[in-house]
Design a protein around this motif. Structure first.
Motif, PDB file in Angstrom:
ATOM      1  N   ARG A   1     -11.111   5.752   6.067  1.00  0.00           N
ATOM      2  CA  ARG A   1     -10.398   6.932   5.548  1.00  0.00           C
ATOM      3  C   ARG A   1      -9.609   7.584   6.687  1.00  0.00           C
ATOM      4  NH1 ARG A   1     -13.877  11.058   2.231  1.00  0.00           N
ATOM      5  NH2 ARG A   1     -13.690   9.384   0.692  1.00  0.00           N
ATOM      6  N   VAL A   2      -8.339   7.807   6.461  1.00  0.00           N
ATOM      7  CA  VAL A   2      -7.491   8.349   7.526  1.00  0.00           C
ATOM      8  C   VAL A   2      -6.707   9.558   7.035  1.00  0.00           C
ATOM      9  CG1 VAL A   2      -7.210   6.056   8.567  1.00  0.00           C
ATOM     10  CG2 VAL A   2      -5.476   6.883   6.975  1.00  0.00           C
ATOM     11  N   MET A   3      -6.291  10.351   8.000  1.00  0.00           N
ATOM     12  CA  MET A   3      -5.380  11.451   7.706  1.00  0.00           C
ATOM     13  C   MET A   3      -4.064  11.167   8.422  1.00  0.00           C
ATOM     14  SD  MET A   3      -4.447  14.315   6.514  1.00  0.00           S
ATOM     15  CE  MET A   3      -5.899  15.100   5.832  1.00  0.00           C
ATOM     16  N   LEU A   4      -2.998  11.034   7.654  1.00  0.00           N
ATOM     17  CA  LEU A   4      -1.685  10.783   8.238  1.00  0.00           C
ATOM     18  C   LEU A   4      -0.925  12.096   8.326  1.00  0.00           C
ATOM     19  CD1 LEU A   4       0.560   8.711   9.075  1.00  0.00           C
ATOM     20  CD2 LEU A   4       1.179   8.616   6.657  1.00  0.00           C
ATOM     21  N   LYS A   5      -0.465  12.419   9.522  1.00  0.00           N
ATOM     22  CA  LYS A   5       0.349  13.642   9.686  1.00  0.00           C
ATOM     23  C   LYS A   5       1.780  13.241  10.001  1.00  0.00           C
ATOM     24  CE  LYS A   5       2.243  17.523  10.422  1.00  0.00           C
ATOM     25  NZ  LYS A   5       2.859  17.884  11.623  1.00  0.00           N
ATOM     26  N   LEU A   6       2.683  13.669   9.130  1.00  0.00           N
ATOM     27  CA  LEU A   6       4.116  13.421   9.334  1.00  0.00           C
ATOM     28  C   LEU A   6       4.787  14.761   9.565  1.00  0.00           C
ATOM     29  CD1 LEU A   6       4.616  11.364   6.061  1.00  0.00           C
ATOM     30  CD2 LEU A   6       4.508  10.364   8.343  1.00  0.00           C
ATOM     31  N   SER A   7       5.681  14.812  10.541  1.00  0.00           N
ATOM     32  CA  SER A   7       6.428  16.071  10.676  1.00  0.00           C
ATOM     33  C   SER A   7       7.489  16.088   9.576  1.00  0.00           C
ATOM     34  CB  SER A   7       7.080  16.161  12.055  1.00  0.00           C
ATOM     35  OG  SER A   7       8.142  15.261  12.114  1.00  0.00           O
ATOM     36  N   GLY A   8       7.944  17.261   9.233  1.00  0.00           N
ATOM     37  CA  GLY A   8       8.993  17.355   8.225  1.00  0.00           C
ATOM     38  C   GLY A   8      10.221  16.578   8.659  1.00  0.00           C
TER      39      GLY A   8
ATOM     40  N   ILE B   1       2.751   3.412   3.789  1.00  0.00           N
ATOM     41  CA  ILE B   1       1.497   3.986   3.273  1.00  0.00           C
ATOM     42  C   ILE B   1       0.901   3.043   2.230  1.00  0.00           C
ATOM     43  CG2 ILE B   1       0.463   5.924   2.018  1.00  0.00           C
ATOM     44  CD1 ILE B   1       2.578   7.752   3.336  1.00  0.00           C
ATOM     45  N   LYS B   2       1.779   2.463   1.408  1.00  0.00           N
ATOM     46  CA  LYS B   2       1.307   1.537   0.364  1.00  0.00           C
ATOM     47  C   LYS B   2       0.553   0.356   0.982  1.00  0.00           C
ATOM     48  CE  LYS B   2       2.847  -1.094  -3.691  1.00  0.00           C
ATOM     49  NZ  LYS B   2       2.010  -2.242  -3.492  1.00  0.00           N
ATOM     50  N   GLU B   3       1.054  -0.113   2.119  1.00  0.00           N
ATOM     51  CA  GLU B   3       0.368  -1.232   2.791  1.00  0.00           C
ATOM     52  C   GLU B   3      -1.077  -0.870   3.117  1.00  0.00           C
ATOM     53  OE1 GLU B   3       2.160  -3.927   5.724  1.00  0.00           O
ATOM     54  OE2 GLU B   3       3.799  -2.491   5.760  1.00  0.00           O
ATOM     55  N   LEU B   4      -1.272   0.370   3.557  1.00  0.00           N
ATOM     56  CA  LEU B   4      -2.642   0.819   3.872  1.00  0.00           C
ATOM     57  C   LEU B   4      -3.495   0.858   2.616  1.00  0.00           C
ATOM     58  CD1 LEU B   4      -2.257   3.835   6.337  1.00  0.00           C
ATOM     59  CD2 LEU B   4      -2.158   1.400   6.782  1.00  0.00           C
ATOM     60  N   VAL B   5      -2.920   1.427   1.566  1.00  0.00           N
ATOM     61  CA  VAL B   5      -3.659   1.546   0.303  1.00  0.00           C
ATOM     62  C   VAL B   5      -4.045   0.152  -0.191  1.00  0.00           C
ATOM     63  CG1 VAL B   5      -3.522   2.347  -2.101  1.00  0.00           C
ATOM     64  CG2 VAL B   5      -2.516   3.725  -0.278  1.00  0.00           C
ATOM     65  N   ASP B   6      -3.106  -0.792  -0.080  1.00  0.00           N
ATOM     66  CA  ASP B   6      -3.379  -2.161  -0.527  1.00  0.00           C
ATOM     67  C   ASP B   6      -4.478  -2.817   0.307  1.00  0.00           C
ATOM     68  OD1 ASP B   6      -1.482  -1.872  -2.469  1.00  0.00           O
ATOM     69  OD2 ASP B   6       0.101  -2.957  -1.405  1.00  0.00           O
ATOM     70  N   MET B   7      -4.651  -2.328   1.523  1.00  0.00           N
ATOM     71  CA  MET B   7      -5.726  -2.859   2.382  1.00  0.00           C
ATOM     72  C   MET B   7      -7.062  -2.185   2.091  1.00  0.00           C
ATOM     73  SD  MET B   7      -3.601  -2.840   5.926  1.00  0.00           S
ATOM     74  CE  MET B   7      -4.912  -3.243   7.042  1.00  0.00           C
ATOM     75  N   GLY B   8      -7.044  -1.229   1.167  1.00  0.00           N
ATOM     76  CA  GLY B   8      -8.293  -0.550   0.810  1.00  0.00           C
ATOM     77  C   GLY B   8      -8.582   0.689   1.637  1.00  0.00           C
ATOM     78  N   VAL B   9      -7.588   1.140   2.411  1.00  0.00           N
ATOM     79  CA  VAL B   9      -7.790   2.342   3.228  1.00  0.00           C
ATOM     80  C   VAL B   9      -7.537   3.584   2.368  1.00  0.00           C
ATOM     81  CG1 VAL B   9      -7.032   3.595   5.292  1.00  0.00           C
ATOM     82  CG2 VAL B   9      -7.025   1.102   5.281  1.00  0.00           C
ATOM     83  N   GLU B  10      -8.387   4.574   2.503  1.00  0.00           N
ATOM     84  CA  GLU B  10      -8.200   5.833   1.782  1.00  0.00           C
ATOM     85  C   GLU B  10      -7.306   6.737   2.638  1.00  0.00           C
ATOM     86  OE1 GLU B  10     -12.121   7.294   0.792  1.00  0.00           O
ATOM     87  OE2 GLU B  10     -12.649   5.388  -0.144  1.00  0.00           O
ATOM     88  N   VAL B  11      -6.240   7.215   2.030  1.00  0.00           N
ATOM     89  CA  VAL B  11      -5.219   7.927   2.814  1.00  0.00           C
ATOM     90  C   VAL B  11      -5.030   9.368   2.329  1.00  0.00           C
ATOM     91  CG1 VAL B  11      -2.824   7.893   3.649  1.00  0.00           C
ATOM     92  CG2 VAL B  11      -3.980   5.731   3.115  1.00  0.00           C
ATOM     93  N   GLY B  12      -5.254  10.306   3.231  1.00  0.00           N
ATOM     94  CA  GLY B  12      -4.851  11.693   3.024  1.00  0.00           C
ATOM     95  C   GLY B  12      -3.599  11.901   3.855  1.00  0.00           C
ATOM     96  N   ALA B  13      -2.690  12.761   3.408  1.00  0.00           N
ATOM     97  CA  ALA B  13      -1.455  12.971   4.174  1.00  0.00           C
ATOM     98  C   ALA B  13      -1.086  14.445   4.191  1.00  0.00           C
ATOM     99  CB  ALA B  13      -0.315  12.145   3.577  1.00  0.00           C
ATOM    100  N   VAL B  14      -0.619  14.873   5.352  1.00  0.00           N
ATOM    101  CA  VAL B  14      -0.066  16.220   5.496  1.00  0.00           C
ATOM    102  C   VAL B  14       1.356  16.054   5.994  1.00  0.00           C
ATOM    103  CG1 VAL B  14      -0.151  18.343   6.877  1.00  0.00           C
ATOM    104  CG2 VAL B  14      -2.264  17.396   5.935  1.00  0.00           C
ATOM    105  N   VAL B  15       2.300  16.703   5.323  1.00  0.00           N
ATOM    106  CA  VAL B  15       3.693  16.650   5.768  1.00  0.00           C
ATOM    107  C   VAL B  15       4.081  18.040   6.245  1.00  0.00           C
ATOM    108  CG1 VAL B  15       5.984  15.792   5.178  1.00  0.00           C
ATOM    109  CG2 VAL B  15       4.064  15.195   3.732  1.00  0.00           C
ATOM    110  N   GLY B  16       4.827  18.100   7.335  1.00  0.00           N
ATOM    111  CA  GLY B  16       5.309  19.381   7.855  1.00  0.00           C
ATOM    112  C   GLY B  16       6.473  19.895   7.019  1.00  0.00           C
ATOM    113  N   GLY B  17       7.156  20.885   7.553  1.00  0.00           N
ATOM    114  CA  GLY B  17       8.264  21.482   6.795  1.00  0.00           C
ATOM    115  C   GLY B  17       9.504  21.709   7.640  1.00  0.00           C
ATOM    116  N   GLY B  18       9.434  21.243   8.887  1.00  0.00           N
ATOM    117  CA  GLY B  18      10.491  21.548   9.866  1.00  0.00           C
ATOM    118  C   GLY B  18      11.878  21.054   9.487  1.00  0.00           C
TER     119      GLY B  18
END
Ligand code: UDP
Length: 237
Positions: A8-15, A38-55
């Protein structure tokens, strides 16, 4: 199917990651490229949470002369716009998603409910956390650290424009040295431009590793998840 280091991972992307070359707004070809990774991770069975910035739309500190809290709420709304954009790209690829926001806007997203977020993740849905922490004076880096702790993510994948943490700006200095590994304390003491200090401290207190890597190299998120030594890893040491 490759081997995954993390479940399980948390992906942080800046805006800005969504803005592409324009530096402003949303470039949908870029959003789609990120969604494919991100889809590649999901297809590998990884659980993905994501936070996107707003910049790419608005940052609270840009509101010169404004009431700071109001400017920050505008920033949180900006992150929600980005969250919906990423959701749309993922859903176009057939990835099941939920957006949960820290400020209620229940016509367009679920409110943040930790246990519900965990169930979504277990079911293989990507959960995108919008509206930051819901509090002014915080950042989306802190949001990523907070939500990572709450959902028990094993690592924060911190996607940047540069391929790791350097002792000085590699765009300005040819002799900038890249770190392969750092401790939280080193990041704080050297005032390295990784995350803000609130976010770094939260990761340190909860022992959440931060992997800093470049987003613009295709396949990097997957490499990160497979434990290839890309970027800079920040741990307690
Ligand atoms: N923000 C906030 N509280 C939070 C998260 C974000 O007030 O918990 C506001 C703040 O004004 C910030 C803006 O939302 O400048 C956008 O987030 P951030 O600057 O972290 O985005 P990024 O730099 O990652 O694009």
């Amino acid at each position: 199917m490759g081997t995954c280091k993390f479940k399980r991972v948390m992906l942080k992307l800046s805006g800005e990651a969504l803005a592409g070359k324009n530096g402003f707004g949303i470039d949908f070809s870029v959003a789609m490229r990120i969604a494919k990774e991100i889809k590649e991770l999901v297809d590998m069975g990884v659980e993905v949470g994501a936070v996107v910035g707003g910049g790419n739309i608005w940052r609270g500190r840009e509101g010169e002369g404004m009431d700071r809290a109001t400017a920050d709420y505008m920033g949180m709304l900006a992150t929600s716009i980005n969250a919906l954009a990423l959701q749309d790209s993922l859903e176009q690829l057939g990835v099941s998603t939920r957006v949960q926001t820290a400020i209620e806007m229940k016509e367009i997203a679920e409110p943040f409910i930790r246990r519900r977020a965990m169930r979504h993740l277990e079911k293989g849905r990507v959960v995108i956390f919008g509206a930051g922490t819901g509090n002014p004076y915080f950042s989306t880096d802190t949001t990523a650290a907070l939500r990572a702790a709450e959902i028990e993510a094993e690592v924060i994948l911190l996607a940047k424009k540069v391929d790791g943490v350097y002792d000085k700006d590699p765009h300005k200095y040819n002799d900038a040295k890249k770190y392969d590994k750092l401790s939280y304390i080193e990041v704080l003491e050297k005032e390295l431009q990784v995350m803000d200090s609130t976010a770094t401290s939260l990761c340190m207190d909860n022992n959440i590793p931060i992997l800093v890597f470049a987003l613009d190299e295709d396949g990097n998120i997957k490499k990160a998840i497979q434990g290839e030594s890309i970027g800079t890893i920040i741990t307690r040491k």
